[in-house]
Scaffold this active site. Structure first.
Site, short mmCIF file in Angstrom:
data_model
loop_
_atom_site.label_atom_id
_atom_site.label_comp_id
_atom_site.label_asym_id
_atom_site.label_seq_id
_atom_site.Cartn_x
_atom_site.Cartn_y
_atom_site.Cartn_z
N SER A 63 9.30 -46.80 55.17
CA SER A 63 10.76 -46.88 55.27
C SER A 63 11.42 -45.67 54.61
O SER A 63 10.93 -45.14 53.61
CB SER A 63 11.25 -48.16 54.59
OG SER A 63 12.67 -48.16 54.46
N GLN B 160 9.85 -44.40 59.34
CA GLN B 160 11.08 -45.03 59.85
C GLN B 160 12.29 -44.31 59.30
O GLN B 160 12.38 -44.06 58.10
CB GLN B 160 11.12 -46.51 59.44
CG GLN B 160 12.42 -47.22 59.80
CD GLN B 160 13.44 -47.17 58.66
OE1 GLN B 160 13.08 -47.01 57.51
NE2 GLN B 160 14.69 -47.30 59.00
N SER C 14 13.99 -56.40 68.10
CA SER C 14 14.14 -56.78 66.71
C SER C 14 15.60 -57.06 66.39
O SER C 14 16.49 -56.41 66.94
CB SER C 14 13.62 -55.66 65.80
OG SER C 14 13.95 -55.90 64.44
N HIS D 48 16.30 -57.11 63.04
CA HIS D 48 16.17 -56.72 61.63
C HIS D 48 15.77 -57.91 60.76
O HIS D 48 16.18 -58.05 59.61
CB HIS D 48 17.47 -56.10 61.11
CG HIS D 48 17.25 -54.98 60.13
ND1 HIS D 48 17.23 -53.66 60.50
CD2 HIS D 48 17.01 -54.98 58.78
CE1 HIS D 48 17.02 -52.90 59.44
NE2 HIS D 48 16.87 -53.67 58.38
#
Length: 387
Positions: A107, A128, A274, A276
């Site tokens: 991330s 990401q 997705s 989230h």
């Protein structure tokens, strides 16, 4: 070593060992948490079709994800502050993923930096990206990911504006945690976590502190982050990021057929269906329930992955049988990481693969790539068109 039979076993240990604010950070959604709950409960509505008298020898869960061979079609999803769930958490999770043979996604909001993970793992991983207003920072972090030999860029599209998560506000979530009296009382019961955290130098957002202009400590980081998520992110900016990156691009946060068609026409290497994890738009349809409409909309124009709600190998099988090419897990591996570190992540992957393999066999299949709607019994109202 406790006997781990399912992801819930890891979750129980995780809850005991990790400070409350970081447990709540992972195990919560925005506002009423209805989407967070339905991401899981909608998987339970789908039933499996049992088949017998089929040769079950020579089974395989091997597949590919954006051209990369994987031991099973499951990637570790990007999770912010993974290094607060366990000291050096991103490094430990990446090592477990590498050894197991599945992708790990780092991330932007990680505690261990891109460089930390690259040096420790010595193997390509995915990165990401959150799109920030600071163009200089944006270009630099993309270049850092390229220099670290990241093999795919996962661009998150559904966090231009942050959905409110009540628990995070009430807990005063921060990295590292502010030592208020409630936090100190909680930490007193989490001694194992505390000892490990004292032994690492990685306690801040490693991709940002020291890299973003004017951010040299946690106090300046809070102000910078609050202003930086770019609400103007659109397809034009996505195209510029694609051109800056120049490699494989995965678009994460697709939960609508029209957006899926636009992503396919855009030329993404893959999309991740997705919401989230139920942490952004509360009231959105669960990922698994939206998946059939998205598959219908784009067919085989783009590789379709699914994220949000997967807690077992059976969930993986159901997603694949409903038309996904691959899946991503976030909370499931975080439970293992917080419970047992790198060993726990490995155990989570082992549990999911074993469940996938055995369920596949009992459904009469030998190859994960052959799963389809013929393996499922789906309620008629599950597939209803949304008005």
């Amino acid at each position: 070593m406790p006997v781990i039979t399912c992801i819930e076993d890891l979750k129980a240990i995780y809850r005991r060992r990790v400070p409350r604010m970081f447990y709540d950070y992972a195990e919560s959604g925005s506002y009423t948490e209805s989407t967070f709950r339905e991401n899981c409960s909608d998987f339970q509505r789908i039933k499996l079709r049992q088949r017998v008298a089929v040769d079950m020898t020579g089974r395989t869960t091997e597949s590919t994800m954006v051209g990369q061979r994987v031991a099973m079609p499951v990637a570790l999803a990007p999770v912010g502050m993974t290094g607060m769930q366990c000291a050096d958490g991103e490094i430990k999770a990446a090592r477990a993923a590498k050894a197991f043979g599945v992708p790990f996604t780092l991330s932007t909001m990680s505690i261990c930096s891109i460089e930390d993970v690259a040096e420790a793992v010595q193997a390509p991983f995915w990165f990401q990206l959150y799109v920030m207003r600071d163009q200089e920072f944006l270009e630099a972090i993309i270049e850092r990911a390229r220099r670290a030999h990241c093999s795919a860029l996962v661009l998150t599209l559904d966090l231009q504006i942050l959905g409110q998560r009540h628990k995070d506000l009430k807990n005063g979530l921060s990295a590292p945690p502010r030592l208020t009296l409630p936090v100190l009382l909680d930490l007193a019961t989490k001694w194992r976590w505390g000892i490990e955290m004292l032994q690492t130098k990685r306690r801040f957002f490693g991709n940002i502190v020291g890299h973003a202009k004017g951010v040299g400590d946690p106090s300046s980081l809070v102000a910078w982050t609050a202003e930086q998520f770019d609400p103007q992110l659109d397809w034009g900016k996505i195209a510029r990021i694609r051109d800056l990156w120049g490699g494989k691009l995965i678009l994460k946060g697709i939960n609508d057929p029209e957006d899926a068609r636009m992503a396919a026409d855009f030329g993404a290497d893959a999309i991740i269906v997705s919401n989230h994890g139920g942490r952004q738009l509360d009231g959105a349809v669960s990922s698994i329930r939206m998946l059939p409409e998205i598959v219908k909309a784009v067919g085989d124009q783009v590789e379709i992955h699914l994220d949000s709600g997967i807690r077992s190998g059976q969930d993986v099988l159901k997603a694949l049988a409903m038309g996904a090419h691959a899946t991503h897990i976030g909370r499931a591996f975080i439970y293992g990481l917080g419970a047992m570190g790198e060993t726990g992540v490995t155990r989570a992957l082992e549990v999911i693969q074993k469940e996938l393999d055995i369920t596949m066999a009992l459904c009469g299949e030998r190859d994960v790539k052959n799963l389809g709607r013929h393996n499922l019994l789906v309620p008629q109202d599950f597939l209803q068109a949304w008005g």
